[in-house]
Design a protein around this motif. Structure first.
Motif, mmCIF file in Angstrom:
data_model
loop_
_atom_site.group_PDB
_atom_site.id
_atom_site.type_symbol
_atom_site.label_atom_id
_atom_site.label_comp_id
_atom_site.label_asym_id
_atom_site.label_seq_id
_atom_site.Cartn_x
_atom_site.Cartn_y
_atom_site.Cartn_z
ATOM 1 N N ALA A 1 13.141 50.406 12.126
ATOM 2 C CA ALA A 1 12.322 51.617 12.052
ATOM 3 C C ALA A 1 13.158 52.736 11.443
ATOM 4 O O ALA A 1 14.381 52.773 11.625
ATOM 5 N N VAL A 2 12.475 53.645 10.736
ATOM 6 C CA VAL A 2 13.126 54.839 10.206
ATOM 7 C C VAL A 2 13.198 55.855 11.327
ATOM 8 O O VAL A 2 12.173 56.223 11.902
ATOM 9 N N VAL A 3 14.397 56.313 11.668
ATOM 10 C CA VAL A 3 14.531 57.241 12.788
ATOM 11 C C VAL A 3 14.835 58.666 12.362
ATOM 12 O O VAL A 3 14.685 59.594 13.152
ATOM 13 N N SER A 4 15.296 58.850 11.125
ATOM 14 C CA SER A 4 15.477 60.212 10.629
ATOM 15 C C SER A 4 15.562 60.187 9.108
ATOM 16 O O SER A 4 15.793 59.140 8.497
ATOM 17 N N SER A 5 15.355 61.370 8.513
ATOM 18 C CA SER A 5 15.458 61.484 7.059
ATOM 19 C C SER A 5 16.072 62.828 6.706
ATOM 20 O O SER A 5 16.033 63.775 7.498
ATOM 21 N N GLY A 6 16.641 62.905 5.489
ATOM 22 C CA GLY A 6 17.259 64.163 5.073
ATOM 23 C C GLY A 6 18.233 63.938 3.947
ATOM 24 O O GLY A 6 18.166 62.936 3.233
ATOM 25 N N VAL B 1 15.500 53.961 23.660
ATOM 26 C CA VAL B 1 14.667 55.148 23.885
ATOM 27 C C VAL B 1 15.542 56.331 24.289
ATOM 28 O O VAL B 1 15.416 57.440 23.743
ATOM 29 N N TYR B 2 16.451 56.088 25.223
ATOM 30 C CA TYR B 2 17.348 57.144 25.696
ATOM 31 C C TYR B 2 18.170 57.717 24.539
ATOM 32 O O TYR B 2 18.293 58.936 24.398
ATOM 33 N N VAL B 3 18.733 56.862 23.717
ATOM 34 C CA VAL B 3 19.583 57.328 22.616
ATOM 35 C C VAL B 3 18.785 58.132 21.597
ATOM 36 O O VAL B 3 19.229 59.185 21.127
ATOM 37 N N LEU B 4 17.580 57.661 21.255
ATOM 38 C CA LEU B 4 16.759 58.388 20.271
ATOM 39 C C LEU B 4 16.371 59.770 20.803
ATOM 40 O O LEU B 4 16.353 60.748 20.049
ATOM 41 N N GLN B 5 16.083 59.834 22.097
ATOM 42 C CA GLN B 5 15.778 61.148 22.683
ATOM 43 C C GLN B 5 17.002 62.049 22.640
ATOM 44 O O GLN B 5 16.929 63.222 22.260
#
Lengths: 178, 102
Positions: B72-77, B45-49
């Motif tokens: 889980a997908v955490v970012s896209s681009g 949680v800390y790292v994703l924030q």
């Protein structure tokens, strides 16, 4: 926030260890440095510390290019953090070895963390747990309360648990800022 | 399959021959975080924030998805952005990979 080792005090994060705990941390960090400096090999610990980005086998060229860019930086950042953490422990172990309190107890090793050192400590603790956890083949099912007397691995599992608790306290302290 | 072949099976249209990168310009890449038995839930949680500026709620939701569903997908681009995201995730000890978002 007041954990066993980690406290927030006047907006700072402060670590406090018994000298023996600090000495153990120095050993843990030295062990991690050895793993990192032996180079990225084809063993489980190396693969966990330096994972692939692309799982798709048709992207092997992209993977190779990406690793060439990323791996040296990642290694350098980790080694720098290890050096900083070791330095902070050794410096204070030296001073803590000096006069004891009136009750004859050695002073605690106290380390105040700024933003940079907070990130370094968090990274080192997490990397140490990744290396140790992988070496111990820890899984979701691993139970930590059944050890045979004299099991040489017992000490390693206990150490892993302690590092987990310490990291948990540090993350709690960091999240408390938000 | 290389991107160029996929473009060649698109609806028929008369086009000038183009660089294969232009034929499939808009398929985004995604960064996935995979579950592992070492990383603490609160640490994820800390790292994703920290890395993506997600709220506590969103970071927690993603972490729970990793924990319960395995990934889980955490970012896209773009590929470049996602390569950088994966590098940052690895630098924080998360097990992350990237792939096209199909």
């Amino acid at each position: 926030m007041r954990g066993h080792w980690v406290r927030r005090r006047r907006g700072q994060i402060v670590l406090r260890f018994e000298p023996a705990e600090a000495e153990t941390l120095v050993e843990v960090v030295a062990g991690l440095r050895g793993v990192l400096e032996s180079g990225a090999g084809d063993d489980p610990v190396s693969r966990r510390l330096f994972p692939r980005a692309y799982l798709d086998p048709t992207e092997e060229e992209s993977e190779t290019e990406w690793q060439a860019l990323v791996q040296p930086d990642l290694l350098r950042t980790r080694l720098d953090a290890l050096a900083a953490v070791t330095d902070s422990l050794v410096t204070r172990l030296t001073t803590a070895a000096a006069p004891t309190t009136r009750r004859g107890q050695a002073e605690k090793v106290e380390i105040v963390l700024d933003e940079v050192s907070q990130a370094q400590w968090l990274g080192v603790l997490n990397d140490a747990r990744l290396a140790l956890g992988t070496a111990l083949d820890i899984t979701e099912e691993t139970e930590f309360d059944h050890f045979d007397a004299g099991d040489p691995l017992a000490e390693q599992f206990l150490l892993y648990n302690a590092l987990t608790a310490l990291e948990g306290e540090l993350v709690d302290a960091l999240l408390g800022e938000r | 399959m290389p991107p160029g072949i996929r473009g060649a099976t698109a609806p028929q249209r008369v086009e000038e021959p183009v660089d294969e990168k232009v034929v499939v310009p808009d398929v985004p890449w995604i960064a996935l975080v995979w579950n592992d038995p070492v990383n603490l839930m609160v640490y994820v949680v800390y790292v994703l924030q920290k890395l993506f500026g997600y709220s506590r709620e969103k970071a927690t939701r993603l972490m729970l998805q990793v924990h319960n569903e395995g990934k889980a997908v955490v970012s896209s681009g773009t590929r470049e952005k996602i390569e950088a995201d994966v590098a940052r995730l690895h630098a924080h000890g998360l097990w992350a990979t990237m792939q096209r978002d199909r």
